[in-house]
Design a protein around this motif. Structure first.
Motif, PDB file in Angstrom:
ATOM      1  N   ALA A  27      35.543  40.732  35.879  1.00 14.10           N
ATOM      2  CA  ALA A  27      36.188  40.108  34.722  1.00 14.10           C
ATOM      3  C   ALA A  27      37.523  40.786  34.422  1.00 14.10           C
ATOM      4  O   ALA A  27      38.529  40.111  34.183  1.00 14.10           O
ATOM      5  CB  ALA A  27      35.271  40.188  33.508  1.00 14.10           C
ATOM      6  N   ILE A  28      37.541  42.131  34.455  1.00 10.75           N
ATOM      7  CA  ILE A  28      38.792  42.847  34.171  1.00 10.75           C
ATOM      8  C   ILE A  28      39.841  42.483  35.211  1.00 10.75           C
ATOM      9  O   ILE A  28      40.997  42.204  34.884  1.00 10.75           O
ATOM     10  CB  ILE A  28      38.551  44.365  34.159  1.00 10.75           C
ATOM     11  CG1 ILE A  28      37.644  44.744  33.000  1.00 10.75           C
ATOM     12  CG2 ILE A  28      39.864  45.121  34.050  1.00 10.75           C
ATOM     13  CD1 ILE A  28      37.275  46.199  32.974  1.00 10.75           C
ATOM     14  N   SER A  29      39.434  42.466  36.479  1.00 11.93           N
ATOM     15  CA  SER A  29      40.400  42.129  37.526  1.00 11.93           C
ATOM     16  C   SER A  29      40.889  40.705  37.376  1.00 11.93           C
ATOM     17  O   SER A  29      42.077  40.424  37.528  1.00 11.93           O
ATOM     18  CB  SER A  29      39.771  42.299  38.907  1.00 11.93           C
ATOM     19  OG  SER A  29      39.050  43.488  38.975  1.00 11.93           O
ATOM     20  N   GLY A  30      39.956  39.803  37.067  1.00  9.94           N
ATOM     21  CA  GLY A  30      40.330  38.404  36.899  1.00  9.94           C
ATOM     22  C   GLY A  30      41.354  38.246  35.794  1.00  9.94           C
ATOM     23  O   GLY A  30      42.305  37.475  35.899  1.00  9.94           O
ATOM     24  N   TYR A  52      38.361  35.667  39.026  1.00 10.81           N
ATOM     25  CA  TYR A  52      38.805  36.663  40.005  1.00 10.81           C
ATOM     26  C   TYR A  52      38.493  36.186  41.413  1.00 10.81           C
ATOM     27  O   TYR A  52      39.349  36.180  42.292  1.00 10.81           O
ATOM     28  CB  TYR A  52      38.149  38.032  39.781  1.00 10.81           C
ATOM     29  CG  TYR A  52      38.430  38.961  40.959  1.00 10.81           C
ATOM     30  CD1 TYR A  52      39.670  39.550  41.081  1.00 10.81           C
ATOM     31  CD2 TYR A  52      37.498  39.156  41.968  1.00 10.81           C
ATOM     32  CE1 TYR A  52      39.977  40.347  42.178  1.00 10.81           C
ATOM     33  CE2 TYR A  52      37.791  39.938  43.072  1.00 10.81           C
ATOM     34  CZ  TYR A  52      39.029  40.536  43.166  1.00 10.81           C
ATOM     35  OH  TYR A  52      39.344  41.301  44.262  1.00 10.81           O
ATOM     36  N   TRP A  53      37.248  35.788  41.615  1.00 13.09           N
ATOM     37  CA  TRP A  53      36.840  35.372  42.968  1.00 13.09           C
ATOM     38  C   TRP A  53      37.586  34.117  43.397  1.00 13.09           C
ATOM     39  O   TRP A  53      37.948  33.971  44.559  1.00 13.09           O
ATOM     40  CB  TRP A  53      35.325  35.182  43.028  1.00 13.09           C
ATOM     41  CG  TRP A  53      34.636  36.489  42.823  1.00 13.09           C
ATOM     42  CD1 TRP A  53      33.918  36.893  41.738  1.00 13.09           C
ATOM     43  CD2 TRP A  53      34.655  37.619  43.718  1.00 13.09           C
ATOM     44  NE1 TRP A  53      33.488  38.185  41.904  1.00 13.09           N
ATOM     45  CE2 TRP A  53      33.915  38.654  43.105  1.00 13.09           C
ATOM     46  CE3 TRP A  53      35.220  37.855  44.973  1.00 13.09           C
ATOM     47  CZ2 TRP A  53      33.731  39.898  43.698  1.00 13.09           C
ATOM     48  CZ3 TRP A  53      35.030  39.085  45.561  1.00 13.09           C
ATOM     49  CH2 TRP A  53      34.301  40.096  44.935  1.00 13.09           C
ATOM     50  N   LEU A  54      37.837  33.229  42.437  1.00 16.52           N
ATOM     51  CA  LEU A  54      38.607  32.034  42.752  1.00 16.52           C
ATOM     52  C   LEU A  54      40.013  32.403  43.219  1.00 16.52           C
ATOM     53  O   LEU A  54      40.525  31.903  44.231  1.00 16.52           O
ATOM     54  CB  LEU A  54      38.675  31.134  41.512  1.00 16.52           C
ATOM     55  CG  LEU A  54      39.469  29.847  41.680  1.00 16.52           C
ATOM     56  CD1 LEU A  54      38.817  28.963  42.718  1.00 16.52           C
ATOM     57  CD2 LEU A  54      39.580  29.093  40.363  1.00 16.52           C
ATOM     58  N   ALA A  86      44.986  31.907  37.587  1.00 16.63           N
ATOM     59  CA  ALA A  86      45.684  33.113  37.157  1.00 16.63           C
ATOM     60  C   ALA A  86      46.255  32.944  35.754  1.00 16.63           C
ATOM     61  O   ALA A  86      46.089  33.814  34.894  1.00 16.63           O
ATOM     62  CB  ALA A  86      46.809  33.447  38.141  1.00 16.63           C
ATOM     63  N   PHE A  87      46.901  31.806  35.513  1.00 14.04           N
ATOM     64  CA  PHE A  87      47.459  31.613  34.163  1.00 14.04           C
ATOM     65  C   PHE A  87      46.351  31.574  33.118  1.00 14.04           C
ATOM     66  O   PHE A  87      46.444  32.195  32.068  1.00 14.04           O
ATOM     67  CB  PHE A  87      48.240  30.298  34.076  1.00 14.04           C
ATOM     68  CG  PHE A  87      49.236  30.139  35.176  1.00 14.04           C
ATOM     69  CD1 PHE A  87      50.088  31.184  35.504  1.00 14.04           C
ATOM     70  CD2 PHE A  87      49.331  28.964  35.878  1.00 14.04           C
ATOM     71  CE1 PHE A  87      51.000  31.052  36.512  1.00 14.04           C
ATOM     72  CE2 PHE A  87      50.244  28.825  36.894  1.00 14.04           C
ATOM     73  CZ  PHE A  87      51.081  29.866  37.216  1.00 14.04           C
ATOM     74  N   LEU A  88      45.280  30.833  33.446  1.00 18.87           N
ATOM     75  CA  LEU A  88      44.203  30.650  32.469  1.00 18.87           C
ATOM     76  C   LEU A  88      43.555  31.975  32.121  1.00 18.87           C
ATOM     77  O   LEU A  88      43.339  32.282  30.953  1.00 18.87           O
ATOM     78  CB  LEU A  88      43.147  29.696  33.028  1.00 18.87           C
ATOM     79  CG  LEU A  88      43.512  28.220  33.025  1.00 18.87           C
ATOM     80  CD1 LEU A  88      42.415  27.415  33.698  1.00 18.87           C
ATOM     81  CD2 LEU A  88      43.709  27.727  31.599  1.00 18.87           C
ATOM     82  N   ALA A 140      41.674  31.812  46.815  1.00 19.74           N
ATOM     83  CA  ALA A 140      42.839  30.922  46.879  1.00 19.74           C
ATOM     84  C   ALA A 140      44.021  31.575  47.588  1.00 19.74           C
ATOM     85  O   ALA A 140      44.877  30.875  48.115  1.00 19.74           O
ATOM     86  CB  ALA A 140      43.245  30.493  45.474  1.00 19.74           C
ATOM     87  N   LEU A 141      44.079  32.898  47.612  1.00 22.85           N
ATOM     88  CA  LEU A 141      45.151  33.538  48.382  1.00 22.85           C
ATOM     89  C   LEU A 141      44.686  33.927  49.776  1.00 22.85           C
ATOM     90  O   LEU A 141      45.447  33.873  50.734  1.00 22.85           O
ATOM     91  CB  LEU A 141      45.659  34.793  47.662  1.00 22.85           C
ATOM     92  CG  LEU A 141      46.771  34.631  46.638  1.00 22.85           C
ATOM     93  CD1 LEU A 141      47.445  35.950  46.387  1.00 22.85           C
ATOM     94  CD2 LEU A 141      47.798  33.616  47.053  1.00 22.85           C
ATOM     95  N   LEU A 142      43.391  34.327  49.882  1.00 21.94           N
ATOM     96  CA  LEU A 142      42.908  34.870  51.148  1.00 21.94           C
ATOM     97  C   LEU A 142      42.805  33.795  52.226  1.00 21.94           C
ATOM     98  O   LEU A 142      43.316  33.979  53.339  1.00 21.94           O
ATOM     99  CB  LEU A 142      41.540  35.533  50.925  1.00 21.94           C
ATOM    100  CG  LEU A 142      40.929  36.203  52.142  1.00 21.94           C
ATOM    101  CD1 LEU A 142      41.792  37.366  52.588  1.00 21.94           C
ATOM    102  CD2 LEU A 142      39.523  36.679  51.844  1.00 21.94           C
TER     103      LEU A 142
END
Lengths: 119, 570
Positions: free
Chosen positions: B49-52, B183-185, B404-406, B189-191
């Motif tokens: 959650a913190i990373s997200g 976060y996982w999304l 990311a924005f959300l 989405a980048l990986l």
């Protein structure tokens, strides 16, 4: 049937184990709880150990990262090195430093608990 | 552009966010659930959650864009964002959790027993939070505009509405699930596209000149210049021009421009031949996330790099949405372990933006001229992979960008709304929290519509610099130094944070500084952080009689392990 309802039910409990085991002994624990000068000294010693652990890791971080901009500025032709180091090579050391610190901090706390609990 | 798949992808992310939030809502029952998820969030969920929450628009789009335009020096940003967590872990994490406060102003009040310091800290939280919300909304607008040609404000509006709805409905418990999911999304989405991009790059024979200065065009490329720009040439350049160069209209003419600065008017079409070096540009404010007033390449001396390092390393601990997360850990030890997990998760994520930046230099170098460098991450899949696959990957990236924005916007709104509810609005309670949420989002939304063209990198840099020079001294000295007094803390925050704020505001307002003065103002952290610490220490020493009476007991609570500390209170 007893007339007084208060007599009807009695909660039976043992004395709290911890206080029995420790009563009558001199313990640093009590000093901390009662905030005596000696208790403060114990807390201060814990703070100092923890701060030292943090500062050591911070010093390693500064030593690791601090010279990098100078190195890159001194060798502008080493672009690939800059890409490699900044892009991919710094994260693993950061995580290792963090784990090292957490281990030290937790050990410090365990030692401290052992000291004041007289175990 | 690839709007065919991008719009459904963005819609899917928005719907999934609302659904996951609703799932959290079902188990969010008490006020404590609402603000701190009842402090029962385990290290793994909390770390995700913190990373997200932390990986914002600046991380997802901005870093790749910055690297594309300005080269590998800009990789200091992600390194600093990550190392900031290490510094936070070392000096703040466990004691902050053990302080038992809900928010940063709560911490200030608990430590210093002063309503005035509490209010000042609250004002800084709201200020930093709003500054950081602004780029999220603008980034959302940019993404939607690039992908679909929608009006600039629409993306920001969508983000604002979804965030207010989730936060106001579910509070912290629901947000925790949303953030962890996002976060996982974002990582996916980048990986996934990155893997395909690298494969395509390998298939093309793995050209490596992206790593060398300066970038060159791989093939014949046509660029439409949207805003008037100045090309700075250090050697003659031959291009085909349709439009106006240096005030002379041309029609499909092949021209060789001599060394020096050349003005290219808006609407001009330039065609570069294969192998041409990408010329450097000199532009003012244009609203892109990757362009900053303070950062044209020649004006970035070593000083600026160190200023950036200091601001990001020390500023992270004071970001309102980062700090509030630590109160959701069950105890100090968990707070520490959570931080290590966060370091690992964001470190993993930050391996990806450099890949996009490097491939962007290779495949989309013209973005440096059009001013849309932030769109590099969004455009690369289509450019490199192409076809339906490229469009699908592009849609995945667009969905991730919206996540990311959300997520960052939710966390910030949560933190700002918490402060507004507790310190500004008349009575406490969940209903007022909802009002606070709307207020927390309305101001930056209005600002993003009104201000429009504020360079986003500057807003983010400002937030970090202000946080590093106000909250960092407050937290570090508050936790480790017994002789801190309320007047000292207030003076330090005002002098450190205030001067950092004024310096960057002056830079943004185009204060006519040159050379050293300009660099000093644009990168204030190097002097404003020591200034904040020094003021706090000196004023505290001068007002030594005003050390709060309970200081020793409070510090004992901060530092004693929970097994001792629970009984100290009893």
């Amino acid at each position: 049937m007893p007339a007084d309802p208060a007599e009807r039910r009695v909660t039976v409990t043992g004395p709290p184990r911890r206080s029995r085991r420790t009563s009558g002994y001199y313990r640093p624990r009590t000093e901390i709880d009662e905030q005596t000068t000696l208790g403060h000294t114990y807390v201060r010693s814990l703070m100092r150990t923890q701060l030292r652990a943090a500062l050591v890791v911070f010093a390693v971080l500064v030593f690791l990262v601090g010279p990098l901009p100078l190195v890159f500025a001194a060798a502008p032709e080493a672009r690939r090195l800059e890409w490699l180091v900044l892009g991919f090579c710094l994260y693993a050391p950061l995580i290792l430093l963090a784990r090292w610190y957490v281990r030290r901090a937790e050990r410090n706390e365990e030692d401290f608990v052992r000291l004041v609990e007289d175990r | 552009m690839n709007s065919g798949y991008a719009v459904p992808a963005v819609a899917l992310v928005v719907v999934a966010t609302v659904l996951v939030g609703a799932f959290g809502l079902r188990i969010s029952r008490t006020t404590s659930d609402f603000y701190v998820a009842s402090r029962t969030v385990g290290p793994r969920l909390n770390a995700a959650a913190i990373s997200g929450e932390y990986l914002s628009a600046a991380s997802f789009l901005g870093i790749a864009g910055l690297v594309l335009v300005q080269g590998p020096d800009m990789l200091w940003y992600p390194v600093g964002y990550t190392a900031g967590y290490l510094v936070l872990l070392l000096f703040v994490a466990a004691p902050l959790r053990r302080s038992g406060a809900y928010t940063l102003p709560d911490f200030a009040e608990a430590r210093l027993a002063s309503q005035a310091v509490r209010r000042l800290a609250g004002a800084f939280v709201v200020g930093v939070g709003w500054l950081y919300l602004l780029p999220q909304l603008q980034g959302a607008g940019l993404t939607l505009a690039v992908l679909t040609g929608a009006p600039d404000a629409l993306g920001g509006l969508i983000v604002a509405v979804v965030v207010v709805a989730t936060v106001a409905a579910g509070g912290m418990r629901s947000i925790t699930f949303v953030q962890a999911f996002q976060y996982w999304l974002k990582l996916t989405a980048l990986l996934v596209p990155a893997l395909f991009l690298v494969l395509a790059w390998q298939g093309a024979g793995a050209p490596t000149h992206a790593f060398d200065e300066p970038a060159t065009f791989r093939d014949r490329r046509t660029v439409d210049v949207q805003d008037t720009l100045a090309l700075k040439l250090d050697r003659p350049l031959t291009i085909t021009v349709t439009g106006t160069v240096d005030g002379r209209p041309r029609e499909d003419a092949r021209v060789t421009l001599p060394e020096g600065t050349h003005r290219i008017a808006a609407g001009t079409r330039l065609t570069f031949a294969e192998g041409t070096r990408v010329p450097a540009t000199d532009r003012g404010t244009n609203g892109g996330m990757s362009t900053s007033l303070a950062e044209s390449r020649e004006e970035r001396p070593l000083y600026a790099t160190y200023g950036l390092i200091l601001a990001t390393f020390l500023g992270t601990m004071g970001l309102p949405h980062v700090v509030v997360r630590f109160y959701t850990s069950p105890h100090g030890v968990a707070a520490r372990r959570t931080t290590v997990a966060v370091l690992a998760l964001i470190g993993l994520f930050y391996l990806l933006p450099p890949v996009y930046g490097a491939l962007g230099r290779l495949y989309t170098p013209e973005l440096t001229l059009t001013g849309d460098a932030d769109a590099a991450v969004l455009l690369l899949p289509d450019r490199v992979v192409g076809g339906v696959g490229g469009e699908l990957l592009g849609a995945l990236v667009a969905g991730g960008a919206f996540a990311a924005f959300l997520s960052t916007a939710s966390g910030l709104t949560m933190a700002v709304a918490g402060v507004l509810t507790q310190d500004v609005l008349p009575s406490r309670g969940v209903r007022h929290f909802r009002l606070g949420t709307v207020l927390a989002m309305a101001v930056p939304l209005a600002a993003s519509v009104l201000v429009g063209g504020l360079p986003v990198a500057d807003a983010v840099g400002l937030a970090f610099a202000v946080s590093a020079s106000s909250f960092c001294p407050l937290l570090v000295l508050g936790i480790w130094w017994r002789r801190l007094t309320p007047p000292g803390a207030a003076a330090g925050m005002l002098v450190g944070g205030g001067s950092a704020f004024c310096a960057v505001a002056a830079t943004m307002a185009d204060f006519p500084g040159t050379g050293n003065l300009h660099a000093l103002l644009a990168w204030p952290a190097l002097w404003s952080v020591p200034l904040g610490f020094l003021t706090m220490i000196l004023v505290s020493l001068a007002t030594a009689s005003r050390v709060p009476p309970g200081t020793a007991a409070i510090l004992a609570r901060f530092h004693l392990p929970e097994e001792l500390h629970a009984e100290v209170k009893a």
